[in-house]
Design a protein around this motif. Structure first.
Motif, PDB file in Angstrom:
ATOM      1  N   GLU A  10       0.838  -1.201   0.000  1.00  0.00           N
ATOM      2  CA  GLU A  10       0.000   0.000   0.000  1.00  0.00           C
ATOM      3  C   GLU A  10       0.870   1.247   0.000  1.00  0.00           C
ATOM      4  O   GLU A  10       1.974   1.257   0.522  1.00  0.00           O
ATOM      5  N   GLY A  11       0.347   2.322  -0.541  1.00  0.00           N
ATOM      6  CA  GLY A  11       1.063   3.588  -0.557  1.00  0.00           C
ATOM      7  C   GLY A  11       0.996   4.293   0.780  1.00  0.00           C
ATOM      8  O   GLY A  11       0.111   4.033   1.597  1.00  0.00           O
TER       9      GLY A  11
ATOM     10  N   PHE B  86       6.899  13.478  12.871  1.00  0.00           N
ATOM     11  CA  PHE B  86       7.875  12.841  12.006  1.00  0.00           C
ATOM     12  C   PHE B  86       7.978  13.653  10.733  1.00  0.00           C
ATOM     13  O   PHE B  86       6.999  14.242  10.271  1.00  0.00           O
ATOM     14  N   ILE B  87       9.140  13.679  10.168  1.00  0.00           N
ATOM     15  CA  ILE B  87       9.343  14.412   8.922  1.00  0.00           C
ATOM     16  C   ILE B  87       9.223  13.418   7.773  1.00  0.00           C
ATOM     17  O   ILE B  87       9.956  12.439   7.704  1.00  0.00           O
ATOM     18  N   TYR B  88       8.287  13.687   6.898  1.00  0.00           N
ATOM     19  CA  TYR B  88       8.068  12.825   5.733  1.00  0.00           C
ATOM     20  C   TYR B  88       8.442  13.598   4.483  1.00  0.00           C
ATOM     21  O   TYR B  88       8.497  14.819   4.468  1.00  0.00           O
ATOM     22  N   GLN B  89       8.646  12.842   3.417  1.00  0.00           N
ATOM     23  CA  GLN B  89       8.870  13.499   2.130  1.00  0.00           C
ATOM     24  C   GLN B  89       7.567  14.109   1.662  1.00  0.00           C
ATOM     25  O   GLN B  89       6.479  13.672   2.054  1.00  0.00           O
ATOM     26  N   ASN B  90       7.656  15.087   0.812  1.00  0.00           N
ATOM     27  CA  ASN B  90       6.461  15.771   0.322  1.00  0.00           C
ATOM     28  C   ASN B  90       5.534  14.820  -0.421  1.00  0.00           C
ATOM     29  O   ASN B  90       4.325  14.987  -0.430  1.00  0.00           O
ATOM     30  N   SER B  91       6.087  13.811  -1.050  1.00  0.00           N
ATOM     31  CA  SER B  91       5.276  12.879  -1.836  1.00  0.00           C
ATOM     32  C   SER B  91       4.535  11.863  -0.981  1.00  0.00           C
ATOM     33  O   SER B  91       3.753  11.081  -1.496  1.00  0.00           O
TER      34      SER B  91
ATOM     35  N   GLY C 225       0.921  11.687  -2.485  1.00  0.00           N
ATOM     36  CA  GLY C 225       1.870  10.579  -2.432  1.00  0.00           C
ATOM     37  C   GLY C 225       1.579   9.485  -3.430  1.00  0.00           C
ATOM     38  O   GLY C 225       0.753   9.611  -4.328  1.00  0.00           O
ATOM     39  N   ALA C 226       2.261   8.396  -3.224  1.00  0.00           N
ATOM     40  CA  ALA C 226       2.122   7.239  -4.102  1.00  0.00           C
ATOM     41  C   ALA C 226       0.905   6.426  -3.689  1.00  0.00           C
ATOM     42  O   ALA C 226       0.608   6.273  -2.502  1.00  0.00           O
TER      43      ALA C 226
END
Length: 159
Positions: A86-87, A110-115, A121-122
């Motif tokens: 799952e994305g 938490f720091i996540y990527q922008n995607s 996101g994916a």
């Protein structure tokens, strides 16, 4: 499955031999006729290979199980280590100003990527062994783009 005796299974060399009159069936003449039939035989073989690859493409869809099978068949046929998950979809957390009169305490973040946030996101993640990613990343991308739905987004993760 495809039955063996179909209209497209033609043995041109045997057909050429059967259509040749018996009094002309000498070694030199048969060899000459084989040389004339050889381009047609090669073309027919190429057509059959292309037909089988087209049937393979038509039998597989963008569903998770089908896409996983295609990736494993093409890139990792013996170990079959590629899998699809799952994305990631995380809620965004905002920092408010004092004028907005919202709580200042953010808690644990938490720091996540922008995607990786919702709606950016994916939709699914593809987990591939790192040696396969290093050797054939473009082939992985091409297969996924060919089979996935147009609106779906993906991200590759090395195992």
């Amino acid at each position: 499955m495809i039955p063996l005796a179909m209209w497209f299974n033609v043995d041109f060399e045997k057909l050429m031999l059967l259509l040749t009159p018996t009094f002309l069936r000498k070694k030199v003449f048969i060899a000459y006729l084989y040389s004339l039939v050889l381009p047609i035989t090669k073309l027919h073989y190429q057509w059959k290979v292309k037909r089988l690859s087209d049937w393979y493409k038509l039998e597989h869809t963008g569903q998770v199980c089908s896409l996983r099978k295609v990736l494993n068949d093409n890139l990792d046929p013996s170990l079959r280590r590629i899998w699809i998950g799952e994305g990631n979809s995380f809620q965004r957390k905002y920092i408010y100003t004092r004028a907005e009169k919202k709580p200042v305490f953010l808690g644990r973040m938490f720091i996540y990527q922008n995607s990786e946030y919702l709606n950016t996101g994916a939709d699914f993640n593809v987990y591939v062994p790192s040696e396969i990613i290093n050797t054939s990343k473009h082939q992985i991308d091409a297969l996924i783009v060919f089979y996935k739905l147009a609106s779906k987004r993906y991200k590759l993760y090395p195992i």
